[in-house]
Design a protein around this motif. Structure first.
Motif, PDB file in Angstrom:
ATOM      1  N   THR A   2       0.835  -1.189   0.000  1.00 15.26           N
ATOM      2  CA  THR A   2       0.000   0.000   0.000  1.00 15.26           C
ATOM      3  C   THR A   2       0.877   1.250   0.000  1.00 15.26           C
ATOM      4  OG1 THR A   2      -0.111   0.017   2.406  1.00 15.26           O
ATOM      5  CG2 THR A   2      -1.868  -1.149   1.231  1.00 15.26           C
ATOM      6  N   ALA A   3       0.383   2.271  -0.670  1.00 12.53           N
ATOM      7  CA  ALA A   3       1.107   3.536  -0.727  1.00 12.53           C
ATOM      8  C   ALA A   3       0.981   4.256   0.613  1.00 12.53           C
ATOM      9  CB  ALA A   3       0.548   4.405  -1.848  1.00 12.53           C
ATOM     10  N   GLN A   4       2.051   4.913   1.008  1.00 15.81           N
ATOM     11  CA  GLN A   4       2.038   5.678   2.244  1.00 15.81           C
ATOM     12  C   GLN A   4       1.191   6.931   2.050  1.00 15.81           C
ATOM     13  OE1 GLN A   4       5.916   6.981   3.456  1.00 15.81           O
ATOM     14  NE2 GLN A   4       5.222   7.624   5.466  1.00 15.81           N
ATOM     15  N   GLN A   5       0.319   7.204   3.023  1.00 15.64           N
ATOM     16  CA  GLN A   5      -0.520   8.392   2.957  1.00 15.64           C
ATOM     17  C   GLN A   5       0.328   9.631   3.238  1.00 15.64           C
ATOM     18  OE1 GLN A   5      -3.839   8.623   2.144  1.00 15.64           O
ATOM     19  NE2 GLN A   5      -3.559   6.492   1.569  1.00 15.64           N
ATOM     20  N   PRO A   6       0.114  10.704   2.469  1.00 12.78           N
ATOM     21  CA  PRO A   6       0.888  11.924   2.734  1.00 12.78           C
ATOM     22  C   PRO A   6       0.497  12.527   4.079  1.00 12.78           C
ATOM     23  CG  PRO A   6      -0.779  12.317   1.046  1.00 12.78           C
ATOM     24  CD  PRO A   6      -0.813  10.848   1.356  1.00 12.78           C
ATOM     25  N   ALA A   7       1.458  13.160   4.713  1.00 11.19           N
ATOM     26  CA  ALA A   7       1.185  13.847   5.975  1.00 11.19           C
ATOM     27  C   ALA A   7       0.268  15.036   5.687  1.00 11.19           C
ATOM     28  CB  ALA A   7       2.484  14.326   6.599  1.00 11.19           C
ATOM     29  N   PRO A   8      -0.742  15.261   6.526  1.00 13.10           N
ATOM     30  CA  PRO A   8      -1.587  16.442   6.330  1.00 13.10           C
ATOM     31  C   PRO A   8      -0.756  17.706   6.557  1.00 13.10           C
ATOM     32  CG  PRO A   8      -2.121  15.358   8.400  1.00 13.10           C
ATOM     33  CD  PRO A   8      -1.099  14.502   7.696  1.00 13.10           C
ATOM     34  N   THR A  12       0.741  19.040  10.304  1.00 12.18           N
ATOM     35  CA  THR A  12       2.160  18.700  10.428  1.00 12.18           C
ATOM     36  C   THR A  12       2.991  19.951  10.690  1.00 12.18           C
ATOM     37  OG1 THR A  12       1.850  16.799   8.976  1.00 12.18           O
ATOM     38  CG2 THR A  12       4.107  17.590   9.263  1.00 12.18           C
TER      39      THR A  12
END
Length: 111
Positions: A2-8, A12
């Protein structure tokens, strides 16, 4: 895989700002100015990475990659957003408003 979710982005930036505030050695106006001055250091690191990626220093040769340049550019953006957050708790609103104005500016000189 699974692709890593970007940090909001803004949560952040707020978290980074809080961590930096908790360990800041200089308060008040001096602390703000030093936080903004950090941008110059980061921009210098971009320049160093570009020179290193292109081998412009004959004594050193190629010392960086274009991925290093990307990373340093990200550091500049993060540092700028943290500096903006240092100036105002409404950094997200200030940035979004400014980004809208920049997006709507004409690309050619007005007659």
């Amino acid at each position: 895989m699974t692709a890593q979710q970007p940090a909001p982005l803004w949560p952040t930036i707020d978290a980074l700002w809080s961590r930096l505030e908790a360990t800041r050695a200089h308060a008040g106006r001096e602390g703000v100015l030093l936080r903004i001055l950090k941008l110059s250091e980061e921009v210098g690191e971009v320049a160093e990475a570009v020179l290193g990626a292109t081998g412009q220093n004959p004594r050193k040769g190629v010392t960086h990659t274009w991925e290093d340049v990307q990373s340093e550019l990200c550091d500049v953006a993060i540092t700028a957003l943290v500096a903006l957050r240092t100036l105002t708790p409404q950094a997200d609103e200030v940035f979004d408003s400014h980004l809208t104005r920049v997006r709507e500016r004409p690309l050619t000189p007005e007659a």
